[in-house]
Enzyme design. Sequence first.
Site, PDB file in Angstrom:
ATOM      1  N   SER A 265     -22.996  17.161  18.479  1.00 45.70           N
ATOM      2  CA  SER A 265     -22.613  18.271  19.403  1.00 45.70           C
ATOM      3  C   SER A 265     -23.741  18.643  20.274  1.00 45.70           C
ATOM      4  O   SER A 265     -24.365  17.803  20.919  1.00 45.70           O
ATOM      5  CB  SER A 265     -21.976  19.496  18.534  1.00 45.70           C
ATOM      6  OG  SER A 265     -20.991  20.063  19.719  1.00 45.70           O
ATOM      7  N   HIS A 406     -13.765  18.381  15.510  1.00 47.51           N
ATOM      8  CA  HIS A 406     -14.948  18.594  15.837  1.00 47.51           C
ATOM      9  C   HIS A 406     -16.010  18.806  14.590  1.00 47.51           C
ATOM     10  O   HIS A 406     -16.069  20.035  14.124  1.00 47.51           O
ATOM     11  CB  HIS A 406     -15.382  19.701  16.876  1.00 47.51           C
ATOM     12  CG  HIS A 406     -16.827  19.679  17.533  1.00 47.51           C
ATOM     13  ND1 HIS A 406     -17.057  18.405  18.163  1.00 47.51           N
ATOM     14  CD2 HIS A 406     -17.664  20.450  17.515  1.00 47.51           C
ATOM     15  CE1 HIS A 406     -18.377  18.826  18.669  1.00 47.51           C
ATOM     16  NE2 HIS A 406     -18.583  19.999  18.381  1.00 47.51           N
TER      17      HIS A 406
HETATM   18  C1  GTR Z   1     -19.525  24.220  22.421  1.00 49.34           C
HETATM   19  C2  GTR Z   1     -20.101  23.593  23.782  1.00 49.34           C
HETATM   20  C3  GTR Z   1     -20.095  22.094  23.502  1.00 49.34           C
HETATM   21  C4  GTR Z   1     -20.876  21.693  22.219  1.00 49.34           C
HETATM   22  C5  GTR Z   1     -20.159  22.464  21.010  1.00 49.34           C
HETATM   23  C6  GTR Z   1     -21.273  22.370  19.939  1.00 49.34           C
HETATM   24  O1  GTR Z   1     -19.266  25.472  22.527  1.00 49.34           O
HETATM   25  O2  GTR Z   1     -19.193  23.944  25.009  1.00 49.34           O
HETATM   26  O3  GTR Z   1     -20.773  21.422  24.664  1.00 49.34           O
HETATM   27  O4  GTR Z   1     -22.163  21.429  22.391  1.00 49.34           O
HETATM   28  O5  GTR Z   1     -20.245  23.834  21.673  1.00 49.34           O
HETATM   29  O6  GTR Z   1     -22.375  22.422  19.758  1.00 49.34           O
HETATM   30  O7  GTR Z   1     -20.652  22.564  18.811  1.00 49.34           O
END
Ligand code: GTR
Length: 426
Positions: A265, A406
């Site tokens: 991420s 995710h």
């Molecule tokens: C979210 C962000 C993403 C990603 C994520 C993370 O809020 O919008 O770009 O980086 O966090 O790091 O889990």
Amino acid sequence: MDEFIFWLALLLLAAPLASAQKVEEFNYDEAKVGTYTLPDPLTSKDGKAVKTKSAWTSRRAELMELFAANVYGHTPKQPIKLRFQTTAVNESALNGLAVRKMVSIFFVDYPQIPSIDVALYLPKNKKLVPIFLGLNFSGNHSATTETDVPITTRWVYNAIGDVSVNNKATEKSRGMQVSSWQIETVLKRGYGLATVYYGDIEPDHPQGWQGHIRSVLDSPSETVPSASNNWGAIGAWAWGLSRIMDYLQTEPDIDPKRVVLIGHSRLGKAALWAGAQDDRFAAVISNESGEGGAALSRRWYGETVERINTSFPHWFNAQFKTYNKRVADLPIDQHELLALIAPRPLYVASAEEDRWSDPKGEFLGAAHTEPVYKLFGKTGLGTDTFPAVNQPIGQTVRYHIRTGKHDVTAYDWEQYLKFADELVGK
Ligand code: GTR
């Protein structure tokens, strides 16, 4: 990790910023993505076609400068004196599977800057091992249930529940990211693993630069003034990864030519930028890095440049924000960041339910590196066809989209270990 708690915390943090904006629509409909023209990694600024490896060397430098000037900011190049101090060794960690060393990296000329604290696991009785290096979200203690790994005392996000209180991690957060790190599996496969809490380098909030590395190192050529200097937090995390590499190179049991960088991420974004700038990293793995990572910025799907710059104003440089409403004017797109890893092995991974990161955009980012890998006589992904779920594809560049949300899972690690076995060497 307990993704739910983490996400709730982020949501709370980002909500006021998002609502201060006009309601922005996020697209999840492939039919509405629209058309766009990507810049060609093999056409230089003056319009010349790049046809040789030596012409790529200049084009590569040009792209590096474009990413620094327009996206991440310039990373200070001045050498910095480091001191490495081993603070603890457990010769029989993980029930005898590993030697675990805790090593702090200090900045000799800047004693006010907090140390970067590395948790290093090495398989027992093995010499010159390949190793994975990755930053973690919640403290080194969150990657393991071992009680002799100290709970981080640094600033952490306030989460729902009692895994952190007043921006301090509690004992409840021990081991909460175990499934994302799979340390035993990695060690049993003959690799070492080094991890560091990303907040050691810079706490993840707009004032996080204060008292950390961005407050003391200057950016050489940016003209846009900003209180926090010109490189963003992603630039700082990437810089920190190179300092950890400086340390890993001094460990006699690690093969410095086989350090595989992994990031999830936002930390995937940092890993890609670190891997682009520092070719000591033998291979790079981007796990669901999304916008500002592996996903094409020009695709209108999931997170947008405007949204990321609004929710996380400290991540990128000031110039990047000027593209909020004109992404088509960006002189680069993210496939060119991925191409900066060439000819080294690269893995880009997505998750089906992680639409915010734009899986197709991540796949296309990887696919569009092909001409650059070809220049080196290598096959990158070797296909333009988006694969079915749980069907890893590619050669020097690999890609998969797995089922689920995710996260970093055992399935992801299984693919990364196979990739490392085949392309980096056990
Ligand atoms: C979210 C962000 C993403 C990603 C994520 C993370 O809020 O919008 O770009 O980086 O966090 O790091 O889990």
